[in-house]
Design a protein around this motif. Structure first.
Motif, PDB file in Angstrom:
ATOM      1  N   SER A  80      46.306  43.231  44.613  1.00  0.00           N
ATOM      2  CA  SER A  80      46.033  44.831  44.813  1.00  0.00           C
ATOM      3  C   SER A  80      46.112  45.643  43.463  1.00  0.00           C
ATOM      4  O   SER A  80      45.314  46.309  43.258  1.00  0.00           O
ATOM      5  CB  SER A  80      46.900  45.231  46.157  1.00  0.00           C
ATOM      6  OG  SER A  80      46.486  44.933  47.168  1.00  0.00           O
ATOM      7  N   ARG A  81      47.348  45.379  42.934  1.00  0.00           N
ATOM      8  CA  ARG A  81      47.694  45.948  41.728  1.00  0.00           C
ATOM      9  C   ARG A  81      46.614  45.602  40.604  1.00  0.00           C
ATOM     10  O   ARG A  81      46.426  46.472  39.605  1.00  0.00           O
ATOM     11  CB  ARG A  81      48.926  45.641  41.272  1.00  0.00           C
ATOM     12  CG  ARG A  81      50.019  46.413  42.040  1.00  0.00           C
ATOM     13  CD  ARG A  81      51.584  45.899  41.972  1.00  0.00           C
ATOM     14  NE  ARG A  81      52.593  46.507  42.725  1.00  0.00           N
ATOM     15  CZ  ARG A  81      53.874  46.382  42.705  1.00  0.00           C
ATOM     16  NH1 ARG A  81      54.205  45.330  41.919  1.00  0.00           N
ATOM     17  NH2 ARG A  81      54.779  47.019  43.410  1.00  0.00           N
ATOM     18  N   MET A  82      46.314  44.379  40.628  1.00  0.00           N
ATOM     19  CA  MET A  82      45.414  44.070  39.309  1.00  0.00           C
ATOM     20  C   MET A  82      43.663  44.715  39.480  1.00  0.00           C
ATOM     21  O   MET A  82      43.032  44.325  38.825  1.00  0.00           O
ATOM     22  CB  MET A  82      45.455  42.777  39.227  1.00  0.00           C
ATOM     23  CG  MET A  82      46.546  42.066  38.502  1.00  0.00           C
ATOM     24  SD  MET A  82      46.600  40.140  38.601  1.00  0.00           S
ATOM     25  CE  MET A  82      48.024  39.815  37.789  1.00  0.00           C
ATOM     26  N   GLY A  83      43.707  45.106  40.854  1.00  0.00           N
ATOM     27  CA  GLY A  83      42.508  45.758  40.974  1.00  0.00           C
ATOM     28  C   GLY A  83      41.191  44.535  41.172  1.00  0.00           C
ATOM     29  O   GLY A  83      40.021  44.980  40.689  1.00  0.00           O
ATOM     30  N   LEU A  84      41.666  43.396  41.736  1.00  0.00           N
ATOM     31  CA  LEU A  84      40.632  42.319  41.853  1.00  0.00           C
ATOM     32  C   LEU A  84      39.634  42.827  42.617  1.00  0.00           C
ATOM     33  O   LEU A  84      39.929  43.464  43.714  1.00  0.00           O
ATOM     34  CB  LEU A  84      41.399  41.247  42.461  1.00  0.00           C
ATOM     35  CG  LEU A  84      42.342  40.594  41.510  1.00  0.00           C
ATOM     36  CD1 LEU A  84      42.972  39.281  42.017  1.00  0.00           C
ATOM     37  CD2 LEU A  84      42.100  40.527  40.074  1.00  0.00           C
ATOM     38  N   ASP A  85      38.515  42.496  42.327  1.00  0.00           N
ATOM     39  CA  ASP A  85      37.237  42.575  43.310  1.00  0.00           C
ATOM     40  C   ASP A  85      37.221  41.660  44.470  1.00  0.00           C
ATOM     41  O   ASP A  85      38.169  40.691  44.466  1.00  0.00           O
ATOM     42  CB  ASP A  85      35.945  42.678  42.716  1.00  0.00           C
ATOM     43  CG  ASP A  85      35.541  41.602  41.815  1.00  0.00           C
ATOM     44  OD1 ASP A  85      35.801  40.456  42.530  1.00  0.00           O
ATOM     45  OD2 ASP A  85      34.775  41.641  40.824  1.00  0.00           O
ATOM     46  N   GLN A  86      36.076  41.778  45.401  1.00  0.00           N
ATOM     47  CA  GLN A  86      36.098  40.809  46.675  1.00  0.00           C
ATOM     48  C   GLN A  86      36.389  39.140  46.107  1.00  0.00           C
ATOM     49  O   GLN A  86      36.753  38.381  46.762  1.00  0.00           O
ATOM     50  CB  GLN A  86      35.289  41.202  47.397  1.00  0.00           C
ATOM     51  CG  GLN A  86      34.799  40.444  48.879  1.00  0.00           C
ATOM     52  CD  GLN A  86      33.916  40.663  49.732  1.00  0.00           C
ATOM     53  OE1 GLN A  86      33.352  41.806  49.600  1.00  0.00           O
ATOM     54  NE2 GLN A  86      33.747  40.328  50.917  1.00  0.00           N
ATOM     55  N   ASP A  87      35.236  39.043  45.257  1.00  0.00           N
ATOM     56  CA  ASP A  87      35.201  37.711  44.658  1.00  0.00           C
ATOM     57  C   ASP A  87      36.461  37.268  43.967  1.00  0.00           C
ATOM     58  O   ASP A  87      36.813  35.972  44.268  1.00  0.00           O
ATOM     59  CB  ASP A  87      33.803  37.441  43.909  1.00  0.00           C
ATOM     60  CG  ASP A  87      32.678  37.534  44.354  1.00  0.00           C
ATOM     61  OD1 ASP A  87      32.462  37.497  45.683  1.00  0.00           O
ATOM     62  OD2 ASP A  87      31.477  37.958  44.023  1.00  0.00           O
ATOM     63  N   GLU A  88      36.872  38.055  43.259  1.00  0.00           N
ATOM     64  CA  GLU A  88      38.274  37.645  42.478  1.00  0.00           C
ATOM     65  C   GLU A  88      39.527  37.506  43.391  1.00  0.00           C
ATOM     66  O   GLU A  88      40.164  36.494  43.439  1.00  0.00           O
ATOM     67  CB  GLU A  88      38.701  38.845  41.295  1.00  0.00           C
ATOM     68  CG  GLU A  88      37.694  38.723  40.069  1.00  0.00           C
ATOM     69  CD  GLU A  88      37.838  40.032  39.315  1.00  0.00           C
ATOM     70  OE1 GLU A  88      37.525  39.925  37.943  1.00  0.00           O
ATOM     71  OE2 GLU A  88      38.314  41.101  39.741  1.00  0.00           O
ATOM     72  N   ARG A  89      39.405  38.429  44.418  1.00  0.00           N
ATOM     73  CA  ARG A  89      40.641  38.062  45.426  1.00  0.00           C
ATOM     74  C   ARG A  89      40.259  36.765  46.186  1.00  0.00           C
ATOM     75  O   ARG A  89      41.153  35.899  46.391  1.00  0.00           O
ATOM     76  CB  ARG A  89      40.599  39.237  46.336  1.00  0.00           C
ATOM     77  CG  ARG A  89      41.626  39.289  47.326  1.00  0.00           C
ATOM     78  CD  ARG A  89      41.437  40.614  48.278  1.00  0.00           C
ATOM     79  NE  ARG A  89      42.622  40.557  49.067  1.00  0.00           N
ATOM     80  CZ  ARG A  89      43.878  41.235  48.969  1.00  0.00           C
ATOM     81  NH1 ARG A  89      44.102  41.477  47.797  1.00  0.00           N
ATOM     82  NH2 ARG A  89      44.839  40.892  49.804  1.00  0.00           N
ATOM     83  N   ARG A  90      39.122  36.410  46.511  1.00  0.00           N
ATOM     84  CA  ARG A  90      38.843  35.288  47.121  1.00  0.00           C
ATOM     85  C   ARG A  90      39.103  33.976  46.341  1.00  0.00           C
ATOM     86  O   ARG A  90      40.072  33.184  46.872  1.00  0.00           O
ATOM     87  CB  ARG A  90      37.414  35.193  47.517  1.00  0.00           C
ATOM     88  CG  ARG A  90      37.137  33.855  48.094  1.00  0.00           C
ATOM     89  CD  ARG A  90      35.495  33.534  48.521  1.00  0.00           C
ATOM     90  NE  ARG A  90      34.659  34.156  47.447  1.00  0.00           N
ATOM     91  CZ  ARG A  90      34.368  33.210  46.237  1.00  0.00           C
ATOM     92  NH1 ARG A  90      34.934  32.197  46.222  1.00  0.00           N
ATOM     93  NH2 ARG A  90      33.650  33.789  45.161  1.00  0.00           N
ATOM     94  N   ARG A  91      38.739  34.324  45.040  1.00  0.00           N
ATOM     95  CA  ARG A  91      39.039  33.004  44.082  1.00  0.00           C
ATOM     96  C   ARG A  91      40.680  33.054  44.059  1.00  0.00           C
ATOM     97  O   ARG A  91      41.204  31.976  43.806  1.00  0.00           O
ATOM     98  CB  ARG A  91      38.626  33.382  42.918  1.00  0.00           C
ATOM     99  CG  ARG A  91      38.661  32.151  41.700  1.00  0.00           C
ATOM    100  CD  ARG A  91      37.884  32.349  40.431  1.00  0.00           C
ATOM    101  NE  ARG A  91      37.960  33.397  39.693  1.00  0.00           N
ATOM    102  CZ  ARG A  91      37.178  34.408  39.562  1.00  0.00           C
ATOM    103  NH1 ARG A  91      36.071  34.397  40.165  1.00  0.00           N
ATOM    104  NH2 ARG A  91      37.311  35.263  38.787  1.00  0.00           N
TER     105      ARG A  91
END
Length: 267
Positions: A80-91
């Protein structure tokens, strides 16, 4: 990739030698400059750190044989803090799950992080800082977790003294020379003494990575070196969370220096 250096090198080579061979040599030198500059400017936006970083976090969490709720919560907060988008969060989630597998080889992702960091020590410290959060998630860490952390630090050219300073900023006292293991990273071995929380707050001398009997010149030199390496203005395009971490470290370094100055009575 920007080829301005290649073009400029070719023009200078032609101007100096007045022949095609000189232009080719100048262009080759310029290309080498462009390539090295591109390596230095590699940024998280290219996705080069998310997978290996969260895989390593998963490996650290599993290193003592189990993954706690605290460690999972830290991984989720980091996403959350890194601001990952949906694809980055899935990865990141896939990488974390891969890293916690028994057969996972942490050395491979540490090497990927080493390649991503390159020669940017100002990028190495935020990466290590993130991993330290997982290492300390349950308090004093196991020797297995410390072994992975030290392996990462060694790969990123961060010394034990610098790692001790980072731990001190987290409020933990750790002496690599007394039970911290060695550079073989085989685990803690006999006599392992885990980092202990310093209830009096961070030791300012440990934060600066110096001994208590250091003279004024050594103290000032250590401070200048640290603040230059940890200053957030040097970080380029790192994610906002890592930038905030750098700002917090810079504040801790300044506070430690001010405490020592007040104690020693020098300006």
């Amino acid at each position: 990739m920007n080829f301005s250096g290649t073009l400029i090198g070719a023009v200078i080579g032609m101007w100096l030698t007045h022949n095609l061979l000189g232009a080719l040599i100048g262009g080759a030198l310029g290309f080498m400059f462009d390539a090295s500059r591109q390596q230095r400017r590699r940024t998280p936006a290219q996705g080069g750190y998310v997978g290996p970083l969260f895989a390593l976090i998963g490996a650290v969490a599993k290193a003592d044989g189990r993954i706690s709720e605290a460690e999972i919560a830290i991984a989720e907060r980091m996403m959350s803090r890194m601001g990952l988008d949906q694809d980055e969060r899935r990865r990141a989630i896939e990488a974390f799950n891969e890293g916690k597998q028994p057969e996972f080889n942490a050395t491979e992702v540490i090497d990927e992080l080493r390649q991503w960091v390159g020669h940017r020590r100002d990028h190495a410290f935020p990466v290590i800082d993130v991993v330290i959060d997982t290492v300390l998630a349950e308090g004093a860490p196991s020797p297995e977790k410390m072994a992975i952390l030290r392996q990462l630090a060694f790969a990123l050219r961060v010394s034990d003294m610098e790692l001790m300073a980072l731990m001190a900023m987290k409020g933990y006292a750790w002496n690599a020379g007394t039970g911290g293991g060695n550079r073989s990273y085989g685990g803690g071995g006999g006599g392992y003494v885990p980092p202990q929380r310093n209830t009096q707050g961070p030791d300012p001398y440990a934060v600066l990575g110096i001994q208590r009997d250091s003279d004024e010149r050594a103290i000032k030199r250590a401070y200048r070196k640290l603040i230059s390496e940890h200053h957030p203005d040097r970080l380029g395009d790192l994610p906002e969370d890592m930038r905030r971490r750098a700002e917090a470290r810079a504040s801790e370094i300044n506070a430690a220096y001010e405490r020592i100055k007040a104690e020693r009575g020098f300006k």
